[in-house]
Design a protein around this motif. Structure first.
Motif, PDB file in Angstrom:
ATOM      1  N   ALA A 111      20.318  50.295  21.977  1.00  0.00           N
ATOM      2  CA  ALA A 111      21.356  49.269  21.977  1.00  0.00           C
ATOM      3  C   ALA A 111      21.016  48.159  22.958  1.00  0.00           C
ATOM      4  CB  ALA A 111      22.687  49.907  22.362  1.00  0.00           C
ATOM      5  N   ASN A 112      21.064  46.920  22.480  1.00  0.00           N
ATOM      6  CA  ASN A 112      20.986  45.776  23.382  1.00  0.00           C
ATOM      7  C   ASN A 112      22.406  45.265  23.599  1.00  0.00           C
ATOM      8  OD1 ASN A 112      18.279  46.070  23.299  1.00  0.00           O
ATOM      9  ND2 ASN A 112      17.822  44.006  22.523  1.00  0.00           N
ATOM     10  N   VAL A 113      22.750  45.118  24.865  1.00  0.00           N
ATOM     11  CA  VAL A 113      24.116  44.704  25.194  1.00  0.00           C
ATOM     12  C   VAL A 113      24.078  43.268  25.711  1.00  0.00           C
ATOM     13  CG1 VAL A 113      26.111  45.164  26.656  1.00  0.00           C
ATOM     14  CG2 VAL A 113      24.745  47.076  25.767  1.00  0.00           C
ATOM     15  N   TYR A 114      24.848  42.400  25.070  1.00  0.00           N
ATOM     16  CA  TYR A 114      24.923  40.992  25.467  1.00  0.00           C
ATOM     17  C   TYR A 114      26.348  40.670  25.892  1.00  0.00           C
ATOM     18  CZ  TYR A 114      20.579  40.700  22.786  1.00  0.00           C
ATOM     19  OH  TYR A 114      19.316  40.901  22.314  1.00  0.00           O
ATOM     20  N   LEU A 115      26.451  39.935  26.997  1.00  0.00           N
ATOM     21  CA  LEU A 115      27.766  39.464  27.421  1.00  0.00           C
ATOM     22  C   LEU A 115      27.661  37.967  27.661  1.00  0.00           C
ATOM     23  CD1 LEU A 115      30.690  40.111  28.335  1.00  0.00           C
ATOM     24  CD2 LEU A 115      29.776  40.553  30.619  1.00  0.00           C
ATOM     25  N   ASN A 116      28.455  37.214  26.956  1.00  0.00           N
ATOM     26  CA  ASN A 116      28.464  35.758  27.080  1.00  0.00           C
ATOM     27  C   ASN A 116      27.047  35.174  27.055  1.00  0.00           C
ATOM     28  OD1 ASN A 116      31.268  35.863  27.347  1.00  0.00           O
ATOM     29  ND2 ASN A 116      31.117  36.097  29.580  1.00  0.00           N
ATOM     30  N   GLY A 117      26.246  35.692  26.148  1.00  0.00           N
ATOM     31  CA  GLY A 117      24.902  35.142  25.983  1.00  0.00           C
ATOM     32  C   GLY A 117      23.848  35.759  26.876  1.00  0.00           C
ATOM     33  N   ALA A 118      24.254  36.599  27.815  1.00  0.00           N
ATOM     34  CA  ALA A 118      23.247  37.212  28.708  1.00  0.00           C
ATOM     35  C   ALA A 118      22.901  38.594  28.188  1.00  0.00           C
ATOM     36  CB  ALA A 118      23.804  37.318  30.120  1.00  0.00           C
ATOM     37  N   LEU A 119      21.616  38.907  28.185  1.00  0.00           N
ATOM     38  CA  LEU A 119      21.191  40.259  27.822  1.00  0.00           C
ATOM     39  C   LEU A 119      21.345  41.143  29.050  1.00  0.00           C
ATOM     40  CD1 LEU A 119      19.831  42.406  26.044  1.00  0.00           C
ATOM     41  CD2 LEU A 119      17.619  41.449  26.705  1.00  0.00           C
ATOM     42  N   LEU A 120      22.294  42.063  28.997  1.00  0.00           N
ATOM     43  CA  LEU A 120      22.596  42.884  30.171  1.00  0.00           C
ATOM     44  C   LEU A 120      21.829  44.183  30.204  1.00  0.00           C
ATOM     45  CD1 LEU A 120      26.485  42.806  30.450  1.00  0.00           C
ATOM     46  CD2 LEU A 120      24.840  41.356  31.590  1.00  0.00           C
ATOM     47  N   LEU A 121      21.532  44.708  29.059  1.00  0.00           N
ATOM     48  CA  LEU A 121      21.017  46.072  29.042  1.00  0.00           C
ATOM     49  C   LEU A 121      20.280  46.345  27.747  1.00  0.00           C
ATOM     50  CD1 LEU A 121      21.157  49.166  29.887  1.00  0.00           C
ATOM     51  CD2 LEU A 121      23.378  49.226  28.775  1.00  0.00           C
ATOM     52  N   LYS A 122      19.154  47.056  27.851  1.00  0.00           N
ATOM     53  CA  LYS A 122      18.489  47.600  26.665  1.00  0.00           C
ATOM     54  C   LYS A 122      18.570  49.112  26.787  1.00  0.00           C
ATOM     55  CE  LYS A 122      15.112  43.971  25.833  1.00  0.00           C
ATOM     56  NZ  LYS A 122      13.674  43.664  25.776  1.00  0.00           N
ATOM     57  N   ALA A 123      19.535  49.690  26.110  1.00  0.00           N
ATOM     58  CA  ALA A 123      19.745  51.139  26.244  1.00  0.00           C
ATOM     59  C   ALA A 123      18.858  51.878  25.257  1.00  0.00           C
ATOM     60  CB  ALA A 123      21.212  51.470  25.990  1.00  0.00           C
ATOM     61  N   ASP A 124      18.413  53.067  25.652  1.00  0.00           N
ATOM     62  CA  ASP A 124      17.556  53.838  24.750  1.00  0.00           C
ATOM     63  C   ASP A 124      17.748  55.337  24.912  1.00  0.00           C
ATOM     64  OD1 ASP A 124      16.344  54.337  27.159  1.00  0.00           O
ATOM     65  OD2 ASP A 124      14.608  53.068  26.771  1.00  0.00           O
TER      66      ASP A 124
END
Ligand code: BMA
Length: 854
Positions: A111-124
């Protein structure tokens, strides 16, 4: 803020433990979610926590996956990418707080998590929680959160392609064995009792946390010593200060018993920016010990930690702590090597089962379902549950319930039945996962041991992988095994949970059928079932700790009716076959049934007799294991529960209905039982006791009865059994009871009575398998008394009615008893409870007994 600092692994933080008694603010992110199949831009409402399968089902975009052969029709979902998005509002006041974190307790999986256009996390890694600092990316007003889940299938195909061979993950139902590349619940790829549903989604709670000054990232209540006079406990905190300068704070820890006065200790500390490790020792005078189910109360203390700054509690955490010692004792002895749990210094015979995830769609587990599960566990007199390595590290509430009910947890790490890679990326993921889960679970009194994996060493040694792979690959399997299970995992247990037992695999040493498997370590005895050995083989083929053994049955008809139509009611029909994942399953059930029962013609009767067979056979094993203590010190059957409606080894079906096995487990696991067996032409009677006190001054009353209730013979004996032992208390030649011909016509009723003549427990013994008994035709009379939520059923019969099965068409209805023998002339009352039972409406109750099936 540096990118690499952008997210931290969430240590022990968990929504279920978060108490709002500090100044932090928690905003659950469970509203306004929409989901879409990537590339379609078609957005629909979604439930969080949840999975894409649940959302597709809610929108009728998938057929009921459990019904018919629908499993095949839903497999496309795993090949797609899925997006989830929501918006939430942040106030000026929230933004003015010192910090904000976005917390995910679980993301399944890539999962890639984006908040207001920022990539916060690449979960795996599905097994990991994340806490991400987000103050700098939050806006006042509306904020947009968007999570992009990549297909776990597509994601791992390149790894598979470059690997050059398939791993031996035979339970993974796809030809290409992709599951081993992903840290995701293995059973979701299919199992020999499992539907394949490779999920994606925000599967555990998500929330925002606003706070000032600091958080408690970890709170470990470490038990250093325990005697009857005193417990020494260290409160070990990781306090994460967000300030750029040092600050003064007071750390307050306290403990109390329920309704008791709290004992408090304070420490003034200087918090440096970042992580501060603080230790505050406390002593508990005259500690009340946590005791396992059957031995006393599982007493829990409330332990609280608070960080106080300028008069305000800015962070707090809380644990319920059981003070006890648990040791897995593996010591050389005259037989080989022992394997048992010693609890509070006393050897404990382990009685219980292997647990698999209770649903294929994990987020559908409610508090109520967990509570029912533990009620079932406790009522069946169990004291140990093994969380098996093909599922998940369970929710906190699972371990809370185990603590509260006195159930020891044997915790596998999530690896099972196949080898795994051990490249640096994989090892890093596993390392993060075990850091997180050990820290999350180590405070629980129930946690008895860690186990590296399920059956991987057994597989390496005995499942033919030597001939399936080249020597180079096979050697690499061993190297990888050592890296993971003899290297990384024990190092992590030592680092975070020193003192807790770790075993690198189960079964610990060998495989069933090999003589050395009985003498050392735990054993998975699949000689019964796969090896077609008789249930009686458990009298002699016994391990030091039976951590797996099992037998299959169909679920009862009301469960079958949820996935099959009457035209499918044939053992080998397409629909039934889709719900029988063990390739040899049906044939093995029939083989065993032929040994002991007249195999019925009708499907419904086959299902019923199969349930009876399952229960009786397994009970025989439980009693053999208990009788052979202290050589054998544990009996954990395969398997407690189901993750969907299916034919399986379970004792409770998917809808919570107890199969015959669960009633038989309850009987066989009771603290003090009578166990009559045939040994060398004798009928010997044993008493099996797990009680902490001696049982003496009792009478064993034995009456030989015919099937019409006539007493043929009576004997009695003064008997006793010491605490926590098994003992032979009576024996005489079988012929003294009945000759060959008479054995077809009678049963022995054994009743254990106390000094006052009150019955403590009873047992009914038959001299022959059911098929060889001349059971009488008889009618069972029943009377019903119906109230809202409960129905009393009073049963009687003039002749023996063996293996009574009372059915009510309400899923999950609870019975005070079922699958018992109704003795001639006896009146038995059972109570059925279900919210669907309504006063004034007579429920459709049916009663079966074995003589009606032929
Ligand atoms: C056991 C388990 C599972 C399996 C079961 C029945 O050994 O560990 O892998 O479901 O056997 O085959």
């Amino acid at each position: 803020m540096k990118r690499k600092l952008l997210y931290t692994l969430m240590a022990c933080l968990s929504l279920w433990n978060v108490r709002a008694n500090d100044t932090s603010e928690i905003v659950l992110l469970n509203q306004g979610w929409m989901f879409s199949q990537s590339g379609t831009d078609k957005w629909m409402t979604a439930t969080v926590p949840g999975t894409v399968h649940q959302d597709l089902l809610a929108h009728q975009l998938l057929p009921n996956p459990f019904f018919g052969t629908n499993e095949q029709k839903i497999q496309w979902v795993e090949n797609e990418d899925w997006e989830y998005k929501t918006t939430f509002t942040v106030t000026e006041e929230q933004l003015s707080r010192g910090a904000a974190s976005l917390v995910f307790e679980g993301l399944d999986t890539y999962a890639n998590v984006y908040l207001n256009g920022a990539l916060l996390l690449k979960a795996d890694n599905m097994f990991l929680g994340y806490s991400i600092p987000v103050k700098e990316v939050l806006h006042k007003g509306e904020n947009r959160l968007h999570i992009f889940f990549r297909s776990p299938i597509k994601e791992t195909l390149p790894q598979w392609a470059s690997n050059g061979f398939d791993y031996p993950a035979d339970n993974d139902h796809l030809d290409k064995k992709l599951s081993i590349f992903t840290r995701k619940a293995p059973y979701s790829y299919g199992w020999d009792w499992g539907i394949r549903m490779v999920t994606s989604g925000i599967w555990r709670p998500a929330y925002l946390r606003f706070y000032d000054v600091a958080t408690i990232d970890d709170y470990h209540v470490k038990q250093l010593s325990l005697t009857d006079q005193r417990a020494e406990v260290s409160n070990e905190l990781e306090i994460n200060s967000i300030l750029s300068e040092q600050t003064e704070a007071e750390v307050v820890v306290s403990y109390s018993l329920k309704n008791g006065e709290p004992v408090t200790k304070k420490k003034t500390v200087t918090l440096n920016p970042g992580i501060n490790k603080i230790k505050i020792p406390v002593e508990v005078d005259k500690p009340v010990r946590w005791m396992p189910n059957g031995w006393g109360e599982p007493t829990l203390y409330d332990f609280t930690a608070q960080v106080v700054c300028q008069g305000k509690t800015i962070a707090s955490d809380h644990h319920r702590i059981g003070l006890r010692t648990i040791r897995l004792v593996n010591e050389k002895d005259e037989h080989g090597e022992s394997y048992f749990f010693e609890v509070n210094g006393i050897p404990m015979f382990a009685k219980g089962a292997n647990f698999i995830p209770n649903d294929i769609l994990l987020p559908t587990m409610t508090d109520e379902r967990y509570a029912t599960l533990f009620r079932d566990i406790k009522e069946a007199n169990m004291n140990v549950i093994r969380v098996w390595g093909g599922g998940t590290y369970e929710d906190n509430r699972f371990y809370d319930l185990a603590d509260e009910n006195g159930i020891l947890i044997w915790q596998d790490f999530m690896f099972g039945c196949t080898t795994y890679p051990a490249d640096p990326t994989f090892l890093k993921r596993v390392s993060d996962e075990v850091d997180y889960n050990i820290k999350r679970l180590r405070n629980h009194a129930c946690l008895a041991m860690w186990c590296g994996n399920n059956e991987i060493l057994e597989g390496l040694k005995y499942w033919g992988w030597q001939s399936r792979y080249t020597p180079e690959v096979y050697e690499e399997f061993y190297r990888n095994y050592d890296k993971l299970f003899r290297g990384l995992l024990p190092a992590k247990v030592k680092e975070w949970d020193e003192g807790r037992s770790y075993i690198h695999t189960s079964p610990y040493f060998s495989s069933w059928g090999r003589p050395d498997s009985w003498n050392i370590g735990d054993s998975h005895n699949w000689g019964i079932w796969y090896g077609k050995k008789t249930f009686e083989s458990s009298d002699t083929e016994i391990g030091r700790f039976q951590s797996e053994f099992g037998f299959e049955s169909f679920p009862e008809m009301k469960t079958i009716a949820t996935f099959a139509s009457p035209e499918d009611y044939e053992i080998e029909s397409e629909v039934m076959t889709a719900h029988q994942k063990s390739t040899q399953g049906n044939a093995l059930i029939r083989t065993y049934m032929e040994r002991d029962f007249i195999v019925p013609e009708k499907f419904e009767d086959f299902v019923y007799v199969g349930l009876v067979l399952h229960g009786q056979g397994m009970r025989y094993c439980f009693e053999a294991h208990r009788r052979n203590r202290p050589y054998c010190m544990g009996t954990l059957y395969w398997q407690l529960n189901d993750s969907w409606p299916v034919v399986s080894w379970s004792s409770i079906d998917y809808y919570g209905n107890w199969k015959a096995l669960h009633y038989q487990a309850k009987r066989a696991f009771a603290p003090l039982i009578i166990n009559p067996i045939h040994e060398n032409g004798n009928l010997n009677v044993y008493l099996l006791s797990d009680k902490l006190e001696d049982s003496s001054d009792m009478t064993l009353d034995m009456r030989l009865m015919d099937f019409k209730g006539k007493k043929l013979l009576q004997k009695s004996a003064k008997v006793a059994v010491a605490a926590n032992t098994s003992a032979k208390v009576f024996g005489c030649a079988l012929d003294e009871w009945a000759d060959e011909a008479q054995r077809k016509e009678c049963y022995l009723l054994l009743s254990l009575k106390d000094r006052q003549g009150k019955e403590i427990t009873r047992d009914i013994h038959y001299f022959l398998p059911t098929k060889d008994l001349n059971l009488p035709q008889t009618t069972v009379n029943s009377k019903l008394k119906v109230q809202d939520g409960r129905c009393e059923v009073t049963l009687s019969a003039s002749k023996l009615a063996k293996d009574i099965f009372v059915q009510i068409p309400y899923q999950g209805a609870r019975f005070t008893d079922n699958f018992f023998d109704l003795l001639p002339g006896e009146t038995r009352k059972i109570v059925i409870t279900s919210p669907e039972i309504k006063k004034g409406i007579t429920p459709e109750i049916t009663i079966k007994h074995i003589r009606e099936t032929y």
